[in-house]
Enzyme design. Structure first.
Site, PDB file in Angstrom:
ATOM      1  N   CYS A   1      77.588  95.538  53.350  1.00 10.42           N
ATOM      2  CA  CYS A   1      78.137  93.990  54.327  1.00 10.42           C
ATOM      3  C   CYS A   1      78.442  93.786  53.016  1.00 10.42           C
ATOM      4  O   CYS A   1      78.223  93.399  52.142  1.00 10.42           O
ATOM      5  CB  CYS A   1      77.167  93.585  54.943  1.00 10.42           C
ATOM      6  SG  CYS A   1      75.867  94.581  55.892  1.00 10.42           S
TER       7      CYS A   1
ATOM      8  N   ARG B   1      83.532  96.345  51.715  1.00 12.38           N
ATOM      9  CA  ARG B   1      81.865  96.681  51.553  1.00 12.38           C
ATOM     10  C   ARG B   1      81.338  96.816  53.987  1.00 12.38           C
ATOM     11  O   ARG B   1      80.350  97.157  53.641  1.00 12.38           O
ATOM     12  CB  ARG B   1      81.405  94.936  51.358  1.00 12.38           C
ATOM     13  CG  ARG B   1      81.765  94.823  49.822  1.00 12.38           C
ATOM     14  CD  ARG B   1      80.567  93.730  49.195  1.00 12.38           C
ATOM     15  NE  ARG B   1      79.049  94.718  49.637  1.00 12.38           N
ATOM     16  CZ  ARG B   1      78.894  94.831  48.274  1.00 12.38           C
ATOM     17  NH1 ARG B   1      79.911  95.641  47.551  1.00 12.38           N
ATOM     18  NH2 ARG B   1      77.506  95.732  48.424  1.00 12.38           N
TER      19      ARG B   1
ATOM     20  N   TRP C   1      78.694  95.955  58.469  1.00 11.96           N
ATOM     21  CA  TRP C   1      78.560  97.430  58.713  1.00 11.96           C
ATOM     22  C   TRP C   1      77.613  97.701  59.096  1.00 11.96           C
ATOM     23  O   TRP C   1      76.634  97.281  59.114  1.00 11.96           O
ATOM     24  CB  TRP C   1      78.769  98.507  57.099  1.00 11.96           C
ATOM     25  CG  TRP C   1      79.154  99.673  57.261  1.00 11.96           C
ATOM     26  CD1 TRP C   1      80.570 100.056  57.712  1.00 11.96           C
ATOM     27  CD2 TRP C   1      78.131 101.055  57.040  1.00 11.96           C
ATOM     28  NE1 TRP C   1      80.334 102.069  57.865  1.00 11.96           N
ATOM     29  CE2 TRP C   1      78.772 102.142  57.816  1.00 11.96           C
ATOM     30  CE3 TRP C   1      76.930 100.755  56.817  1.00 11.96           C
ATOM     31  CZ2 TRP C   1      78.224 103.308  57.916  1.00 11.96           C
ATOM     32  CZ3 TRP C   1      76.024 102.015  57.128  1.00 11.96           C
ATOM     33  CH2 TRP C   1      76.786 102.967  57.004  1.00 11.96           C
TER      34      TRP C   1
ATOM     35  N   ASN D   1      72.192  91.444  54.219  1.00 14.42           N
ATOM     36  CA  ASN D   1      72.469  92.875  53.742  1.00 14.42           C
ATOM     37  C   ASN D   1      71.234  93.848  53.715  1.00 14.42           C
ATOM     38  O   ASN D   1      71.455  93.338  52.526  1.00 14.42           O
ATOM     39  CB  ASN D   1      73.723  92.542  51.732  1.00 14.42           C
ATOM     40  CG  ASN D   1      74.301  94.093  51.757  1.00 14.42           C
ATOM     41  OD1 ASN D   1      74.041  95.420  53.074  1.00 14.42           O
ATOM     42  ND2 ASN D   1      74.980  94.344  50.606  1.00 14.42           N
ATOM     43  N   GLY D   2      71.977  94.541  54.209  1.00 11.45           N
ATOM     44  CA  GLY D   2      70.518  96.016  53.556  1.00 11.45           C
ATOM     45  C   GLY D   2      70.166  96.158  55.463  1.00 11.45           C
ATOM     46  O   GLY D   2      70.365  96.053  56.298  1.00 11.45           O
TER      47      GLY D   2
ATOM     48  N   GLU E   1      86.119 117.989  46.204  1.00 12.26           N
ATOM     49  CA  GLU E   1      86.540 116.519  46.339  1.00 12.26           C
ATOM     50  C   GLU E   1      87.911 116.126  47.306  1.00 12.26           C
ATOM     51  O   GLU E   1      88.479 115.385  47.762  1.00 12.26           O
ATOM     52  CB  GLU E   1      87.270 115.490  44.701  1.00 12.26           C
ATOM     53  CG  GLU E   1      87.690 114.584  44.615  1.00 12.26           C
ATOM     54  CD  GLU E   1      86.583 113.865  45.023  1.00 12.26           C
ATOM     55  OE1 GLU E   1      85.789 113.932  45.353  1.00 12.26           O
ATOM     56  OE2 GLU E   1      87.139 112.597  45.300  1.00 12.26           O
TER      57      GLU E   1
ATOM     58  N   LYS F   1      87.996 113.629  50.084  1.00 14.44           N
ATOM     59  CA  LYS F   1      89.046 112.439  50.483  1.00 14.44           C
ATOM     60  C   LYS F   1      90.042 112.676  51.422  1.00 14.44           C
ATOM     61  O   LYS F   1      90.673 111.400  52.058  1.00 14.44           O
ATOM     62  CB  LYS F   1      89.949 112.703  48.992  1.00 14.44           C
ATOM     63  CG  LYS F   1      90.369 112.230  48.397  1.00 14.44           C
ATOM     64  CD  LYS F   1      89.636 110.371  48.014  1.00 14.44           C
ATOM     65  CE  LYS F   1      88.513 110.180  47.897  1.00 14.44           C
ATOM     66  NZ  LYS F   1      87.595 110.660  47.038  1.00 14.44           N
TER      67      LYS F   1
ATOM     68  N   GLU G   1      87.885 111.590  55.051  1.00 13.54           N
ATOM     69  CA  GLU G   1      87.143 110.470  54.734  1.00 13.54           C
ATOM     70  C   GLU G   1      88.499 109.349  55.282  1.00 13.54           C
ATOM     71  O   GLU G   1      87.953 107.500  55.429  1.00 13.54           O
ATOM     72  CB  GLU G   1      86.701 109.874  53.931  1.00 13.54           C
ATOM     73  CG  GLU G   1      87.687 109.728  52.785  1.00 13.54           C
ATOM     74  CD  GLU G   1      86.244 109.086  51.454  1.00 13.54           C
ATOM     75  OE1 GLU G   1      86.050 107.953  51.585  1.00 13.54           O
ATOM     76  OE2 GLU G   1      86.887 109.223  49.834  1.00 13.54           O
TER      77      GLU G   1
ATOM     78  N   HIS H   1      83.473 135.732  53.699  1.00 12.15           N
ATOM     79  CA  HIS H   1      81.789 135.787  54.037  1.00 12.15           C
ATOM     80  C   HIS H   1      81.778 135.454  54.943  1.00 12.15           C
ATOM     81  O   HIS H   1      80.448 135.202  55.844  1.00 12.15           O
ATOM     82  CB  HIS H   1      80.909 136.243  52.479  1.00 12.15           C
ATOM     83  CG  HIS H   1      81.633 136.969  51.864  1.00 12.15           C
ATOM     84  ND1 HIS H   1      80.649 138.503  52.149  1.00 12.15           N
ATOM     85  CD2 HIS H   1      82.224 136.340  50.598  1.00 12.15           C
ATOM     86  CE1 HIS H   1      81.052 138.557  50.810  1.00 12.15           C
ATOM     87  NE2 HIS H   1      81.433 137.782  50.274  1.00 12.15           N
TER      88      HIS H   1
ATOM     89  N   LYS I   1      82.679 100.764  51.466  1.00 13.80           N
ATOM     90  CA  LYS I   1      82.759 101.057  50.097  1.00 13.80           C
ATOM     91  C   LYS I   1      81.330 100.927  49.269  1.00 13.80           C
ATOM     92  O   LYS I   1      81.119 102.323  48.514  1.00 13.80           O
ATOM     93  CB  LYS I   1      83.262  99.867  49.218  1.00 13.80           C
ATOM     94  CG  LYS I   1      83.585 100.253  47.861  1.00 13.80           C
ATOM     95  CD  LYS I   1      84.738 101.769  48.006  1.00 13.80           C
ATOM     96  CE  LYS I   1      85.053 101.730  46.316  1.00 13.80           C
ATOM     97  NZ  LYS I   1      85.269 103.054  46.392  1.00 13.80           N
TER      98      LYS I   1
HETATM   99  C1  AGP Z   1      83.660 108.273  48.230  1.00 12.33           C
HETATM  100  O1  AGP Z   1      85.437 108.575  48.893  1.00 12.33           O
HETATM  101  C2  AGP Z   1      83.002 107.661  48.900  1.00 12.33           C
HETATM  102  N1  AGP Z   1      84.194 106.584  49.659  1.00 12.33           N
HETATM  103  C3  AGP Z   1      82.053 107.636  49.119  1.00 12.33           C
HETATM  104  O2  AGP Z   1      81.720 109.032  48.859  1.00 12.33           O
HETATM  105  C4  AGP Z   1      80.904 107.173  47.259  1.00 12.33           C
HETATM  106  O3  AGP Z   1      81.642 108.176  46.113  1.00 12.33           O
HETATM  107  C5  AGP Z   1      79.775 107.126  47.503  1.00 12.33           C
HETATM  108  O4  AGP Z   1      79.384 106.969  48.683  1.00 12.33           O
HETATM  109  C6  AGP Z   1      79.157 106.878  46.469  1.00 12.33           C
HETATM  110  O5  AGP Z   1      79.318 106.062  46.411  1.00 12.33           O
HETATM  111  P1  AGP Z   1      79.354 105.206  44.528  1.00 12.33           P
HETATM  112  O6  AGP Z   1      80.073 106.146  43.371  1.00 12.33           O
HETATM  113  O7  AGP Z   1      79.355 103.879  44.559  1.00 12.33           O
HETATM  114  O8  AGP Z   1      77.794 105.538  44.283  1.00 12.33           O
END
Ligand code: AGP
Length: 606
Positions: free
Chosen positions: A2, A27, A74, A98-99, A479, A483, A486, A502, A601
């Site tokens: 958040c 966030r 969030w 936040n938490g 990766e 990308k 998401e 397999h 984020k």
């Molecule tokens: C990356 O595109 C994602 N948003 C997510 O996987 C991110 O890498 C993951 O949450 C880890 O975040 P951090 O690097 O801030 O620890």
């Protein structure tokens, strides 16, 4: 998770809060709200949806309030609704959080015995009820009592109705940074909301309380002793936290990679031939007696770790495992003082990664973190930290932070190899040369943007897509898959190319897109065989090679020739191509690139 901001000073607080929330919106963007002191008490305005919805609700005129708090949510406990939005008020107390309060059920039961019941379904409101139930006019005493009853991760900004123009803040596990400026005192989840007021800031230490007044921020520990937190400085300015003329933060950050790589790599190379981490306070001696390496992280950061494993095992010939942090922390892992644990995190606040680090510290492992946010929890709690100098990364999809993480891993692996005399000076110089070549190669890769935009247009209606690769191209497949998933919401899977036959090959039917990464010469012919296998079943193949090599045009629909690099260094250029493919596919599908649904984020809760 958040976004939190608090301000008390000499400006119209509504504007300060709304601007700050716009900067923090990455966030969390399920809902937003502000609360501020007015003549006759605390006024709260909150709404579901984006900060722009909140701005529409807050009339610009009205009396000039100068103290308040703001929050972007969030959702963790309780759905997305006006009632569940923050700030929450109960009696004298208005707060934002936040938490996660892990014992909120028990607290709710105790409060019910006092005839007190929440109106929302959030854990946050229970915290407001608890603090109010303990309040008898002394905020500091009340907060300390509440801290002894609250379990879980939290960052709070709290207003007490009878304490106008003062904000009380505390944290345990969730981030809070603050600065004092001529405009007033500001506190927030991260620097992007403070940078307008000051480049100098401090991190509120865990389990400390900050009392913000117009001209001062007083920090005290749990025993009431005044503490002067370490001052930190950011090198970037406000424009770095804005789009800079790009349509989206993600595209800006993709294009910032030559500069973020230069800022991360060049200060750590000496005489153009040797790595030098002395400026980071990482001595060669940390590698003494290390007989195994564990890399632990989440998401994209974990994928950087997968590349690190290939590299470290190749250079140093000691075993490396890569652990998903949320699993690692509960699997009673085997480690000791001869284990090097590398944690990787852009935010430096990811709860699972932080917990994995703490477990590693408890087990006396040597810990090095690769982090992008100075002074973040993971950075502060590691034995050593290797900062990426990527600048603020705002888009939820990590791009420049990922390639900067890779560059740190390459430098750390090289330093490790040198310390263990696993590499000759000539090989070391050659490695450094190749690493420096990554920067112009990434610049050249960005010129493929239009071609990648065109190719992405053919993925617009795709439901399912596969990434395949061998060797170091397999981590890049992982990766590329996250990308794309998401932000475009296309279901995709990454597969070790040799494994496809397999089982999963059964899913390859006419027209299914397969993005085949074939940059590694030692397994290139095997990759071509795997590509022929999917081709034979009607797959649409997008082939990525290292350099423009002669190809049998019958095996692909589209060919992306990366600017040539030494095989070991193609992850950097491959990553840029996969980032641009994901970006443009999302644009063609009309989704929000920077703020994809359900995500945030920085995931600072479990
Ligand atoms: C990356 O595109 C994602 N948003 C997510 O996987 C991110 O890498 C993951 O949450 C880890 O975040 P951090 O690097 O801030 O620890």
């Amino acid at each position: 998770m958040c976004g939190i901001i608090g301000f008390t000073g000499y400006l119209d607080v509504k504007n300060v809060l709304l601007e700050g929330l716009e900067a923090l919106e990455y966030r969390g963007y399920d809902s937003a709200g502000i609360a501020f002191f007015e003549q006759d008490g605390i006024k709260t305005i909150k709404t579901t949806g984006k900060v722009s919805n909140l701005i529409d609700k807050v009339e610009k005129n009205g009396n000039n309030s100068t103290c308040g708090i703001g929050h972007t949510r969030w959702a963790t406990h309780g759905g997305v609704s006006d009632t569940n939005s923050h700030p929450h008020t109960f009696g004298n107390v208005t707060l934002i959080h936040n938490g996660i309060i892990e014992n909120y059920h028990e607290l709710e039961t105790e409060l019910a015995k006092q005839g007190k019941y929440p109106v929302s379904q959030t854990d946050t409101e229970i915290a407001a009820m608890l603090i109010d139930s303990l309040y008898h006019g002394d905020p500091m005493d009340t907060i300390k009592k509440a801290m002894s009853q609250l379990e879980g991760a939290y960052a709070f900004c709290i207003l007490f109705a009878d304490q106008p123009d003062v904000i009380y803040c505390l944290r345990n596990g969730s981030p809070l940074v603050a600065c004092q400026s001529k405009e007033g005192s500001v506190i927030a989840s991260d620097m992007v909301a403070l940078i307008k007021y000051s480049k100098e800031y401090f991190v509120l230490p865990e389990l400390h309380i900050a009392k913000l007044t117009k001209d001062n921020i007083e920090v005290t520990n749990f025993d009431g002793e005044i503490v002067i937190p370490q001052k930190l400085y950011v090198k970037w300015d406000m424009s770095a936290a804005r789009k800079g003329g790009y349509e989206h933060f993600m595209l800006k950050e993709i294009h910032e990679q030559p500069s973020s790589l230069r800022s991360t790599i060049m200060p750590r190379i000496v005489n153009g031939s040797l790595p030098d981490l002395s400026g980071d306070g990482i001595p060669d001696t940390i590698f003494d007696d290390i007989n195994r390496v564990i890399i632990t992280a989440c998401g994209t950061a974990m994928h950087a770790g997968l590349v690190g494993r290939v590299l470290i095992e190749k250079l140093i010939r000691i075993p490396v495992t890569v652990e998903i942090a949320s699993e690692f922390r509960y699997q009673d892992p085997i480690m000791d003082e001869n284990t090097l644990v590398i944690t990787i995190s852009q935010s430096g606040e990811t709860a699972d990664t932080l917990a994995a680090l703490r477990l590693s510290n408890e087990n006396k492992a040597k810990t090095v973190s690769i982090v992008n946010v100075k002074g973040s929890s993971i950075a502060r709690e590691s034995n050593y930290v290797l900062y990426t100098h990527a600048g603020p990364e705002i888009a939820v999809a990590s791009t420049k932070a990922y390639t900067a993480q890779l560059s740190c891993i390459y430098l750390l692996a090289l330093q490790f190899a040198k310390a263990k005399k696993a590499i000759s000076d000539t090989e070391c110089t050659s490695f450094i040369h190749h690493l420096q070549q990554v920067i112009p190669a990434v610049e050249k890769t960005l010129f493929l943007e239009k071609e990648l935009d065109e190719i992405s247009s053919h993925l617009k209606e795709t439901q399912d897509l596969f990434f395949i690769g061998r060797g170091i191209d397999y981590p890049l497949s992982c990766e590329g898959s996250i990308k794309l998933k998401e932000i475009s919401y296309i279901h995709s899977e990454a597969y070790a190319a040799g494994e496809l036959k397999h089982g999963t090959l059964s899913l390859i039917i006419e027209g299914i897109p397969v993005i085949a990464l074939a940059t590694q010469a030692n397994v290139y012919s095997k990759m071509i065989s795997n590509i022929r296998e999917v081709r034979a079943r009607g797959a649409m193949v997008i082939l990525v090679t290292n350099g423009d090599i002669a190809l049998d045009s019958s095996i692909f629909d589209y060919h992306i020739a990366l600017p040539e690099l030494d095989d070991m260094f193609t992850p950097f250029t491959t990553a840029v191509v996969l980032q641009l493919l994901a970006y443009y596919t999302t644009l063609h599908r009309g989704y929000n690139v920077d703020q994809p649904r359900n995500l945030a984020k920085s995931v600072t809760v479990e």
